[in-house]
Scaffold this motif. Structure first.
Motif, PDB file in Angstrom:
ATOM      1  N   GLU A 144       1.881  -5.513  -9.599  1.00  0.00           N
ATOM      2  CA  GLU A 144       2.208  -6.639 -10.479  1.00  0.00           C
ATOM      3  C   GLU A 144       3.473  -6.405 -11.317  1.00  0.00           C
ATOM      4  O   GLU A 144       4.069  -7.336 -11.820  1.00  0.00           O
ATOM      5  CB  GLU A 144       1.012  -6.996 -11.371  1.00  0.00           C
ATOM      6  N   ARG A 145       3.909  -5.149 -11.458  1.00  0.00           N
ATOM      7  CA  ARG A 145       5.140  -4.822 -12.193  1.00  0.00           C
ATOM      8  C   ARG A 145       6.360  -4.697 -11.271  1.00  0.00           C
ATOM      9  O   ARG A 145       7.438  -4.358 -11.717  1.00  0.00           O
ATOM     10  CB  ARG A 145       4.950  -3.519 -12.973  1.00  0.00           C
ATOM     11  N   GLY A 146       6.146  -4.954  -9.963  1.00  0.00           N
ATOM     12  CA  GLY A 146       7.250  -4.877  -9.019  1.00  0.00           C
ATOM     13  C   GLY A 146       7.513  -3.477  -8.477  1.00  0.00           C
ATOM     14  O   GLY A 146       8.466  -3.263  -7.739  1.00  0.00           O
ATOM     15  N   GLN A 147       6.667  -2.522  -8.833  1.00  0.00           N
ATOM     16  CA  GLN A 147       6.807  -1.148  -8.356  1.00  0.00           C
ATOM     17  C   GLN A 147       6.158  -1.000  -6.975  1.00  0.00           C
ATOM     18  O   GLN A 147       5.117  -1.590  -6.709  1.00  0.00           O
ATOM     19  CB  GLN A 147       6.132  -0.168  -9.330  1.00  0.00           C
ATOM     20  N   SER A 148       6.783  -0.217  -6.124  1.00  0.00           N
ATOM     21  CA  SER A 148       6.215   0.042  -4.798  1.00  0.00           C
ATOM     22  C   SER A 148       4.907   0.815  -4.918  1.00  0.00           C
ATOM     23  O   SER A 148       4.811   1.762  -5.700  1.00  0.00           O
ATOM     24  CB  SER A 148       7.180   0.865  -3.944  1.00  0.00           C
ATOM     25  N   VAL A 149       3.904   0.366  -4.173  1.00  0.00           N
ATOM     26  CA  VAL A 149       2.632   1.083  -4.103  1.00  0.00           C
ATOM     27  C   VAL A 149       2.793   2.121  -2.992  1.00  0.00           C
ATOM     28  O   VAL A 149       3.092   1.770  -1.857  1.00  0.00           O
ATOM     29  CB  VAL A 149       1.461   0.125  -3.792  1.00  0.00           C
ATOM     30  N   PRO A 150       2.637   3.417  -3.313  1.00  0.00           N
ATOM     31  CA  PRO A 150       2.855   4.466  -2.300  1.00  0.00           C
ATOM     32  C   PRO A 150       1.906   4.332  -1.105  1.00  0.00           C
ATOM     33  O   PRO A 150       0.766   3.899  -1.235  1.00  0.00           O
ATOM     34  CB  PRO A 150       2.566   5.766  -3.055  1.00  0.00           C
ATOM     35  N   ALA A 151       2.395   4.727   0.059  1.00  0.00           N
ATOM     36  CA  ALA A 151       1.573   4.727   1.271  1.00  0.00           C
ATOM     37  C   ALA A 151       0.374   5.653   1.077  1.00  0.00           C
ATOM     38  O   ALA A 151       0.492   6.735   0.507  1.00  0.00           O
ATOM     39  CB  ALA A 151       2.399   5.184   2.469  1.00  0.00           C
ATOM     40  N   PRO A 170      -8.355   2.725   0.817  1.00  0.00           N
ATOM     41  CA  PRO A 170      -7.441   1.640   0.449  1.00  0.00           C
ATOM     42  C   PRO A 170      -6.441   1.242   1.533  1.00  0.00           C
ATOM     43  O   PRO A 170      -5.989   0.097   1.578  1.00  0.00           O
ATOM     44  CB  PRO A 170      -6.714   2.172  -0.781  1.00  0.00           C
ATOM     45  N   MET A 171      -6.052   2.164   2.406  1.00  0.00           N
ATOM     46  CA  MET A 171      -5.142   1.881   3.515  1.00  0.00           C
ATOM     47  C   MET A 171      -3.881   1.137   3.057  1.00  0.00           C
ATOM     48  O   MET A 171      -3.536   0.077   3.554  1.00  0.00           O
ATOM     49  CB  MET A 171      -5.866   1.108   4.619  1.00  0.00           C
ATOM     50  N   GLU A 172      -3.161   1.724   2.119  1.00  0.00           N
ATOM     51  CA  GLU A 172      -1.903   1.138   1.623  1.00  0.00           C
ATOM     52  C   GLU A 172      -0.762   1.435   2.583  1.00  0.00           C
ATOM     53  O   GLU A 172      -0.599   2.570   3.029  1.00  0.00           O
ATOM     54  CB  GLU A 172      -1.571   1.689   0.237  1.00  0.00           C
ATOM     55  N   THR A 173       0.075   0.440   2.852  1.00  0.00           N
ATOM     56  CA  THR A 173       1.178   0.578   3.804  1.00  0.00           C
ATOM     57  C   THR A 173       2.411   1.248   3.207  1.00  0.00           C
ATOM     58  O   THR A 173       3.250   1.762   3.943  1.00  0.00           O
ATOM     59  CB  THR A 173       1.623  -0.798   4.321  1.00  0.00           C
ATOM     60  N   GLY A 174       2.559   1.188   1.892  1.00  0.00           N
ATOM     61  CA  GLY A 174       3.778   1.675   1.244  1.00  0.00           C
ATOM     62  C   GLY A 174       4.822   0.583   1.123  1.00  0.00           C
ATOM     63  O   GLY A 174       5.895   0.802   0.567  1.00  0.00           O
ATOM     64  N   GLN A 175       4.523  -0.612   1.615  1.00  0.00           N
ATOM     65  CA  GLN A 175       5.472  -1.723   1.562  1.00  0.00           C
ATOM     66  C   GLN A 175       5.104  -2.765   0.520  1.00  0.00           C
ATOM     67  O   GLN A 175       5.903  -3.650   0.217  1.00  0.00           O
ATOM     68  CB  GLN A 175       5.553  -2.391   2.934  1.00  0.00           C
TER      69      GLN A 175
END
Length: 103
Positions: free
Chosen positions: A34-41, A25-30
């Motif tokens: 859709e609920r406004g919650q930060s997606v963890p890196a 997935p390579m999530e940045t953490g930034q």
């Protein structure tokens, strides 16, 4: 467990074209969901390409690399029957390794 690493290699005389697709997935953490919650890196930190168990490439990645990174390179001296393996470790400690035998 993470999806399989897709490794493709085409031998053309003395040169071999190698393509590696690391599904991650390579999530940045930034980013926010859709609920406004930060997606963890969550991203690949290190990877290695091995030829017959010996390192060819050791690399480091960070959050700036897109989802499902694809790498392509050429190498000399690879022959049919050689084993090409790719491994990665991400920032959560998850690991994946896959290997092919070249035709």
């Amino acid at each position: 467990m993470a999806d399989q690493i897709k490794i493709r290699a085409q031998i053309n005389g003395d040169l071999t074209d190698i393509r590696v697709l690391m599904q991650h997935p390579m999530e940045t953490g930034q980013r926010r969901d859709e609920r406004g919650q930060s997606v963890p890196a969550h991203f690949i930190q290190t990877f290695s390409v091995l030829l017959n168990g010996k390192p060819m490439i050791n690399g480091q990645l960070n959050t700036s690399v897109s989802k499902n990174p694809l790498f392509s390179f050429r190498a000399k001296g690879i022959k049919s029957g050689d084993k090409l393996a790719v491994t990665w470790t991400d920032n959560r400690g998850e690991q994946r390794q896959d290997e092919i035998t070249l035709n």
